[in-house]
Structure formats: C-alpha cells, structure tokens
Design an enzyme around this catalytic site. Structure first.
Site, PDB file in Angstrom:
ATOM      1  N   ARG A  41       0.858  -1.121  -0.038  1.00  0.00           N
ATOM      2  CA  ARG A  41      -0.086  -0.109  -0.023  1.00  0.00           C
ATOM      3  C   ARG A  41       0.975   1.133  -0.046  1.00  0.00           C
ATOM      4  O   ARG A  41       0.469   2.238  -0.536  1.00  0.00           O
ATOM      5  CB  ARG A  41      -0.781   0.075   1.169  1.00  0.00           C
ATOM      6  CG  ARG A  41      -2.117  -0.781   0.992  1.00  0.00           C
ATOM      7  CD  ARG A  41      -3.153  -0.858   2.274  1.00  0.00           C
ATOM      8  NE  ARG A  41      -4.369  -1.390   1.657  1.00  0.00           N
ATOM      9  CZ  ARG A  41      -5.157  -1.580   2.755  1.00  0.00           C
ATOM     10  NH1 ARG A  41      -4.919  -1.628   4.038  1.00  0.00           N
ATOM     11  NH2 ARG A  41      -6.423  -2.253   2.390  1.00  0.00           N
ATOM     12  N   LYS A 206     -15.847 -15.583   6.259  1.00  0.00           N
ATOM     13  CA  LYS A 206     -17.252 -15.232   6.728  1.00  0.00           C
ATOM     14  C   LYS A 206     -18.002 -15.314   5.171  1.00  0.00           C
ATOM     15  O   LYS A 206     -17.845 -14.324   4.719  1.00  0.00           O
ATOM     16  CB  LYS A 206     -17.332 -14.305   7.604  1.00  0.00           C
ATOM     17  CG  LYS A 206     -16.998 -14.278   8.861  1.00  0.00           C
ATOM     18  CD  LYS A 206     -17.127 -13.108   9.790  1.00  0.00           C
ATOM     19  CE  LYS A 206     -17.117 -13.552  11.129  1.00  0.00           C
ATOM     20  NZ  LYS A 206     -17.250 -12.048  11.847  1.00  0.00           N
ATOM     21  N   GLY A 356      -7.106  -6.682   0.521  1.00  0.00           N
ATOM     22  CA  GLY A 356      -5.965  -6.853   1.616  1.00  0.00           C
ATOM     23  C   GLY A 356      -5.317  -7.997   1.700  1.00  0.00           C
ATOM     24  O   GLY A 356      -4.082  -8.295   1.281  1.00  0.00           O
ATOM     25  N   GLY A 380     -12.446  -4.352   1.551  1.00  0.00           N
ATOM     26  CA  GLY A 380     -13.881  -4.048   1.455  1.00  0.00           C
ATOM     27  C   GLY A 380     -14.165  -2.725   0.600  1.00  0.00           C
ATOM     28  O   GLY A 380     -15.584  -3.062   0.168  1.00  0.00           O
TER      29      GLY A 380
HETATM   30  C1  3PG Z   1      -8.609  -1.571   5.057  1.00  0.00           C
HETATM   31  O1  3PG Z   1      -7.633  -2.434   5.185  1.00  0.00           O
HETATM   32  O2  3PG Z   1      -9.670  -2.597   4.718  1.00  0.00           O
HETATM   33  C2  3PG Z   1      -8.742  -0.248   4.924  1.00  0.00           C
HETATM   34  O3  3PG Z   1      -7.397   0.426   5.266  1.00  0.00           O
HETATM   35  C3  3PG Z   1      -9.719   0.203   5.583  1.00  0.00           C
HETATM   36  O4  3PG Z   1      -9.565  -0.178   6.901  1.00  0.00           O
HETATM   37  P1  3PG Z   1     -10.923  -0.071   7.945  1.00  0.00           P
HETATM   38  O5  3PG Z   1     -11.418  -1.533   7.357  1.00  0.00           O
HETATM   39  O6  3PG Z   1     -10.047  -0.371   9.505  1.00  0.00           O
HETATM   40  O7  3PG Z   1     -11.637   0.913   7.897  1.00  0.00           O
END
Ligand code: 3PG
Ligand code: MG
Length: 399
Positions: A41, A206, A356, A380
C-alpha cells in the site's frame, strides 16, 4: 465520471502550494517486532506522491493505521511507515507526532517546496470516525487547514464515511489521485460489460461479510468459485457434515437459497484438507468434501478442487478474485490459495485481485505481481464497489 484527477491539479500548478493527500497506509505490521510485513500500500501511492514532489508541492500526507479507538495508541503509530515511505521516495519524510496539534502545525509550516510530511494516525482523533457530523466536521476543518488542495489516493478507505475521506473534500478543491483513478477504472470494467466468461473466485472466512457481493455478482457472473472458510457453510447447506470447520449456522439457510437460485453457477470444493487443529503442524489429510471427519476442521481446499477451479479459470476472459482459499499463512494449508492464484496468472483473461488479504497472499506466496492485470489495494472498498454501493469517498470527489 465527473471526477477531476491529479493531472487537472498539476495543470493548475502546485509549486509552493500545500497539498493534503489522504493515503491508505494501513499496512500489516509484525506483532512481535512491529516491522512492516507488506509495503504494497505504501508503494501504491508513490506515483501520486512522486508527481507532487516533482511539481514542487508541499506534500502533507495523512492516513489511518489499524483501528485505534480515537486516542493515541503507540502500537498504531505511523512512524515506521514514515521511515519506509522515505526509503521508497528516496527523500526524507517529516513525521508529525500528532495529527492536527502542535507537532503537525510545526511540521507543515517547516515544509519547503517538494518536501513531504506524514501526520500521525488519523484515528488517534475521535473526530475521524465519528458518526456525528459536527464532530467529524470540526476535525475535517483542522485537517483542511493543512492544505490548499486535497488529493484522495486512499482507495482502501473510500467506503468509509470518515472525516479525512468524506468531509475534507467538501472543504478544499479536490481531485482523485493516480491510484484511486486506476482502481475505479479497473473496477468499473467489471461492473460494466465484462468480457465473458466472467469468473469470480471468493474466499475468506465469513459468508456474512460476502453475502451482499455474492447477491450482486450472481446475475453478472458465469461462474462463482467458492473456497476459504466460508465454503463450509455452503457445504453444510448442501447437507454435508463439516466436522469442526468454521461454520455460520445462521447463514446455512441463506446459502441454501443462493445455491438453488444460482442455476449451477456456484462451484464448491469437492475435496478439502482437514486437520486435527488450527495449527501449522497439525495432522491433516485430504478428504472428500462430503466426508470430513467429525473431529477435524477444513483448513484448505484440496487438489481435486484446485484442478476443477483451474479448469473453470482457464476458460475465463475476465477474473475477479477476493479472499484466500485456505490458511495460506501456514505452509501446509497454502496449496489451495497458491494453486488458484497460479491458475489466475496463467489465463489470458483480464484479472483483478481484490483486497488486502488476497493481495498480501500474492506477495507472501512469492507470486509475480505483474502477472495479474490489477491488484487492488482495497478489500472492503473493492467489494462494496462491485456491490454497486455509493462509496462516500468517491461521492465526495464527484461533488
Ligand atoms: C482496510 O485495511 O481494509 C482499509 O485500510 C480500511 O480499514 P478499516 O477496515 O479499518 O476501515
Ligand atoms: Mg478492512
């Protein structure tokens, strides 16, 4: 798309101007040593930061790391990230030990043209993630004071309605950075008219996290291959016993409904690697998916499944993959993820890795990143994009 991007800002000229960049520098850290275990990242924002430095801007970078609870928490400090960013930029990164306080003000004030500062973790401040518009707005005011323009290059966080993502762009001239632009271009190819067959591979633990995206994808895809911890809830819905595998009992019925609506598009594992315990050295065997012993838990998909998934992938013209197929961090249970990843690299399809964990898996398994069409920095965020949701960070750039 009516979003201005970095080139528009550069064309206006940024020399000597302060530019606030929201990045997603939320990198995994080793629990023992605190060292950065995957700097993907950080590398992903270099094109944007490099262009601003080159153009002589005073670059003020902000990010979150982990999920601290609105107050300083040393284990989530961005200091190690400042060090790594400096190495990659080959220039010093001036680190502020707070986000909008004394240190931040002094650090920003001292920046010369073409220099870079990194503010301490945004989430050390309650205002960043507050649900209260006024509280978030007050924090956004403080952040916005550090820039004359705002660049959002934090694709991994665009699905969060947070001050730095959603409220700061309302206060400053704003553009999308190179990373955000590229991510949106790629993902919109998937939501538009993807070349067929369009094959999606989903893993991870999940079903409940993936339900919305499965619902949104089912009508669009030709094949949906399901592995990872969530496959056991589907196997249970098919009437198989899953031993002590991960199971979301309350989702079994939903999975059954999905399977009956899927018209055969969903492919589930036909064999799994079942182990005595969740441990790297646990005794384990490959068993048929309908023959998991009652005392064992599935920690990976088996070789026959990998072969079936590989066959489906070899036909594909478009592939999206999110979520590991097994516990790839343990070598004994990494073959499924490796096998599927390798199959993806071998297709001549347009391939996108979302997220991620899957992105980290690609690098952790030593696979060649350049053999994928695109590796998203957002987990996400990419899923919510594919669901067709409005992403607060993208919507804010459109206004
Ligand atoms: C992630 O790692 O999915 C992003 O950096 C967002 O982080 P968060 O899910 O803690 O908001
Ligand atoms: Mg996340």
């Amino acid at each position: 798309m009516s979003i201005r991007n970095l080139d528009d800002l550069l064309a206006e000229g940024v020399s000597g101007r302060r530019v606030l960049v929201r990045a997603d520098l939320n990198v995994p850290l080793d629990k023992q040593t605190g060292e950065i275990t995957d700097d993907g990242r950080i590398r992903a924002v270099l094109p944007t930061l490099g262009a601003l430095v080159q153009a002589g801007a005073k670059v003020v970078v902000c990010s979150h790391l982990g999920r601290p609870k609105g107050a300083p928490d040393p284990q989530y400090s961005l200091r190690p990230v400042a060090g790594r960013l400096g190495e990659l930029l080959d220039a010093p990164v001036h680190f502020a030990t707070d986000t909008v306080g004394e240190s931040a003000r002094a650090t920003v004030d001292a920046l010369a043209d073409g220099q870079v500062a990194l503010l301490e973790n945004l989430r050390f401040n309650k205002g960043e993630t507050s649900k209260d518009d006024t509280e978030r707005g007050a924090f956004a005011d403080q952040l916005a004071a550090f820039g004359e323009a705002y660049v959002d290059d934090a694709f991994g966080a665009v699905h969060r309605k947070h001050a730095s993502v959603h409220d700061v762009p309302a206060r400053l001239p704003h553009v999308a950075g190179r990373l955000v632009l590229r991510e949106v271009e790629v993902l919109s190819r998937l939501t538009g008219e993807p070349e067929r067959p369009y094959v999606v591979v989903l893993g991870g633990s999940k079903v409940s996290d993936k339900l919305a995206v499965i619902e949104a994808l089912l009508p669009k895809v030709d094949r949906l291959l399901i592995g990872g911890g969530m496959c056991f809830t589907f196997l249970k819905a098919q009437g198989h016993e899953v031993g002590t595998s991960l199971l979301e009992e309350e989702m079994v019925e939903t999975c059954g409904n999905l399977l009956s609506r899927a018209e055969g598009k969903i492919l589930l594992p036909v064999d799994v690697v079942a182990a005595d315990a969740f441990a790297p050295d646990a005794a384990h065997d490959t068993v048929p998916a309908d023959g998991i012993p009652s005392h064992r838990l599935g920690l990976d998909i088996g070789p026959e499944t990998v072969a079936g998934f590989t066959a489906a992938l070899s036909q594909a013209k478009t592939v999206f993959w999110n979520g590991p197929m097994g516990v790839f961090e343990m070598p004994a249970f990494a073959n499924g993820t490796r096998g599927v990843a390798e199959a993806i690299t071998k297709t001549d399809a347009f391939t996108v890795v979302g997220g991620g964990d899957s992105a980290a898996a690609v690098r952790a398994l030593g696979l060649d990143e350049s053999s994928f069409g695109h590796i998203s920095t957002g987990g996400g965020a990419s899923l919510e994009y594919l669901e067709g949701k409005t992403l607060p960070g993208i919507a804010a750039l459109e206004n």
